[in-house]
Design an enzyme around this catalytic site. Sequence first.
Site, PDB file in Angstrom:
ATOM      1  N   ARG A 160       0.882  -1.181   0.000  1.00  0.00           N
ATOM      2  CA  ARG A 160       0.000   0.000   0.000  1.00  0.00           C
ATOM      3  C   ARG A 160       0.912   1.220   0.000  1.00  0.00           C
ATOM      4  O   ARG A 160       1.774   1.356   0.858  1.00  0.00           O
ATOM      5  CB  ARG A 160      -0.918   0.018   1.221  1.00  0.00           C
ATOM      6  CG  ARG A 160      -1.632   1.358   1.363  1.00  0.00           C
ATOM      7  CD  ARG A 160      -2.744   1.362   2.365  1.00  0.00           C
ATOM      8  NE  ARG A 160      -3.874   0.571   1.898  1.00  0.00           N
ATOM      9  CZ  ARG A 160      -5.095   0.649   2.426  1.00  0.00           C
ATOM     10  NH1 ARG A 160      -5.342   1.458   3.438  1.00  0.00           N
ATOM     11  NH2 ARG A 160      -6.070  -0.095   1.964  1.00  0.00           N
ATOM     12  N   HIS A 182      -7.637   0.565  -6.431  1.00  0.00           N
ATOM     13  CA  HIS A 182      -7.768  -0.269  -5.215  1.00  0.00           C
ATOM     14  C   HIS A 182      -8.427  -1.595  -5.613  1.00  0.00           C
ATOM     15  O   HIS A 182      -9.557  -1.889  -5.231  1.00  0.00           O
ATOM     16  CB  HIS A 182      -8.611   0.481  -4.180  1.00  0.00           C
ATOM     17  CG  HIS A 182      -8.536  -0.090  -2.789  1.00  0.00           C
ATOM     18  ND1 HIS A 182      -7.638  -1.071  -2.411  1.00  0.00           N
ATOM     19  CD2 HIS A 182      -9.272   0.196  -1.672  1.00  0.00           C
ATOM     20  CE1 HIS A 182      -7.821  -1.357  -1.131  1.00  0.00           C
ATOM     21  NE2 HIS A 182      -8.799  -0.607  -0.661  1.00  0.00           N
ATOM     22  N   GLN A 223     -10.089  -4.232  -3.133  1.00  0.00           N
ATOM     23  CA  GLN A 223     -11.397  -3.850  -2.594  1.00  0.00           C
ATOM     24  C   GLN A 223     -12.520  -4.347  -3.500  1.00  0.00           C
ATOM     25  O   GLN A 223     -13.557  -4.841  -3.037  1.00  0.00           O
ATOM     26  CB  GLN A 223     -11.478  -2.320  -2.470  1.00  0.00           C
ATOM     27  CG  GLN A 223     -12.818  -1.813  -1.948  1.00  0.00           C
ATOM     28  CD  GLN A 223     -13.068  -2.247  -0.522  1.00  0.00           C
ATOM     29  OE1 GLN A 223     -12.201  -2.095   0.324  1.00  0.00           O
ATOM     30  NE2 GLN A 223     -14.251  -2.797  -0.246  1.00  0.00           N
ATOM     31  N   ASP A 233     -17.786   6.426  -1.216  1.00  0.00           N
ATOM     32  CA  ASP A 233     -16.507   6.341  -0.495  1.00  0.00           C
ATOM     33  C   ASP A 233     -16.265   7.714   0.122  1.00  0.00           C
ATOM     34  O   ASP A 233     -16.993   8.687  -0.162  1.00  0.00           O
ATOM     35  CB  ASP A 233     -15.382   5.950  -1.486  1.00  0.00           C
ATOM     36  CG  ASP A 233     -14.043   5.678  -0.806  1.00  0.00           C
ATOM     37  OD1 ASP A 233     -14.016   5.547   0.435  1.00  0.00           O
ATOM     38  OD2 ASP A 233     -13.025   5.607  -1.519  1.00  0.00           O
ATOM     39  N   CYS A 269     -16.529   1.003   0.956  1.00  0.00           N
ATOM     40  CA  CYS A 269     -15.318   0.224   1.264  1.00  0.00           C
ATOM     41  C   CYS A 269     -14.865   0.405   2.700  1.00  0.00           C
ATOM     42  O   CYS A 269     -14.120  -0.437   3.209  1.00  0.00           O
ATOM     43  CB  CYS A 269     -14.203   0.584   0.292  1.00  0.00           C
ATOM     44  SG  CYS A 269     -13.630   2.295   0.446  1.00  0.00           S
ATOM     45  N   ARG A 293     -13.447  -8.954   2.641  1.00  0.00           N
ATOM     46  CA  ARG A 293     -12.046  -8.650   2.362  1.00  0.00           C
ATOM     47  C   ARG A 293     -11.176  -9.850   2.753  1.00  0.00           C
ATOM     48  O   ARG A 293     -10.233 -10.198   2.056  1.00  0.00           O
ATOM     49  CB  ARG A 293     -11.595  -7.400   3.134  1.00  0.00           C
ATOM     50  CG  ARG A 293     -12.250  -6.093   2.698  1.00  0.00           C
ATOM     51  CD  ARG A 293     -11.910  -5.733   1.259  1.00  0.00           C
ATOM     52  NE  ARG A 293     -10.487  -5.674   1.037  1.00  0.00           N
ATOM     53  CZ  ARG A 293      -9.707  -4.619   1.299  1.00  0.00           C
ATOM     54  NH1 ARG A 293     -10.242  -3.502   1.722  1.00  0.00           N
ATOM     55  NH2 ARG A 293      -8.398  -4.673   1.071  1.00  0.00           N
TER      56      ARG A 293
HETATM   57  N1   CP Z   1     -11.268  -0.499   2.579  1.00  0.00           N
HETATM   58  C1   CP Z   1      -9.974  -0.522   2.939  1.00  0.00           C
HETATM   59  O1   CP Z   1      -9.073  -0.739   2.130  1.00  0.00           O
HETATM   60  O2   CP Z   1      -9.777  -0.331   4.260  1.00  0.00           O
HETATM   61  P1   CP Z   1      -8.383  -0.079   4.984  1.00  0.00           P
HETATM   62  O3   CP Z   1      -7.884   1.277   4.567  1.00  0.00           O
HETATM   63  O4   CP Z   1      -8.709  -0.142   6.435  1.00  0.00           O
HETATM   64  O5   CP Z   1      -7.415  -1.150   4.573  1.00  0.00           O
HETATM   65  N1  NVA Z   2     -10.437   6.178  -1.341  1.00  0.00           N
HETATM   66  C1  NVA Z   2      -9.952   5.845  -0.024  1.00  0.00           C
HETATM   67  C2  NVA Z   2     -10.087   4.386   0.208  1.00  0.00           C
HETATM   68  C3  NVA Z   2      -9.660   3.929   1.569  1.00  0.00           C
HETATM   69  C4  NVA Z   2      -9.782   2.440   1.732  1.00  0.00           C
HETATM   70  C5  NVA Z   2      -8.523   6.301   0.129  1.00  0.00           C
HETATM   71  O1  NVA Z   2      -7.747   6.126  -0.825  1.00  0.00           O
HETATM   72  O2  NVA Z   2      -8.170   6.830   1.176  1.00  0.00           O
END
Ligand code: CP
Ligand code: NVA
Length: 318
Positions: A114, A141, A144, A232, A271, A299
């Site tokens: 990440r 992502h 997700q 989101d 998400c 997940r």
């Molecule tokens: N939805 C998601 O990716 O959550 P986190 O940021 O907690 O991993």
């Molecule tokens: N769009 C959000 C998703 C978090 C899981 C972000 O990138 O912060």
Amino acid sequence: MTVLHSSAPRHFLDIKDLTREELRRILTISARVKAQQEGRRFPLHKDQPLAGRSLGLIMSQPSTRTRVSFEVGMKQLGGAVSILSPSDMQLGRGESIADTARVLSRFLDILVLRTGDDATLRELAHWSSVPVINGLTPVSHPVQILADILTFEEHRGPITGRTVAWIGDGNNVATSLIEAAALLEFNLHLATPEGFDPSEEAIVWARQHGANIITTRDPKEAARNADAVVTDTWVSMGDKDADVRHRTFRPYQVDEALMQHAASDAVFMHCLPAHIGEEVTQDVFEGPHSIVFDEAENRLHSQKGLLLWCLEQNKIPT
Ligand code: CP
Ligand code: NVA
């Protein structure tokens, strides 16, 4: 024993890198491992297909679901996990991605990253000789969306031919959803304010691959007769313009009035993490349409399906 690949490994960087059959295969494995685990809160799998395998989770940004689902999923499948934060690694003191990738490839069988910089993910994948999974970048992502499809189909049956409405920011999650719309042939309606449009590149790609995508500024138009309403956060990790976003996205809040435009049995998905009173109201989030915690649980199951698929693709014996 770490398996070194003689050819480039098969990564999981974006939904669009998959064929429809491959995406279906990941979902099928995910559903199977979920069924195996069902009813066992502390599953000690008799068969542990990833025993002796190691996963490295490099988390440059905060995460609850992605981090814990990969960690627990890998362990449930019998594997080991190293959770790595760049600030604790030599990466944080300037060691290159190229060298980090080549060293970690000697220790580990799969890497999840990440990162707040999409190019870093691509570079890691370039240098890694083991499969790299995209655990979120500002661009996409994809992990997700695996859970989202699994969850929608559990509640409403096959997604092909159905209509999904995305309300709010045309962000990383939206991009992966756009790509999935092409592969799985569902209709996607995106309502985003000016300046926060979904990725043009993703839309062009998806339309070239047969996707039926409608873009609009009007959340009601997007939600009309939708089988799923998805939103989101208004402010993603790394976004610097929170004040502007809070003002701009206000008309894009998913509330009961908006849900009334969707199909009567529409599901509400997010998400997470959610910001109640911002992108969604409390009554929708906690209400009968909401399947957000099934989505979060999935997940775990879809991460396991993906890990197994990665090893299968890379012909790593289990
Ligand atoms: N939805 C998601 O990716 O959550 P986190 O940021 O907690 O991993
Ligand atoms: N769009 C959000 C998703 C978090 C899981 C972000 O990138 O912060």
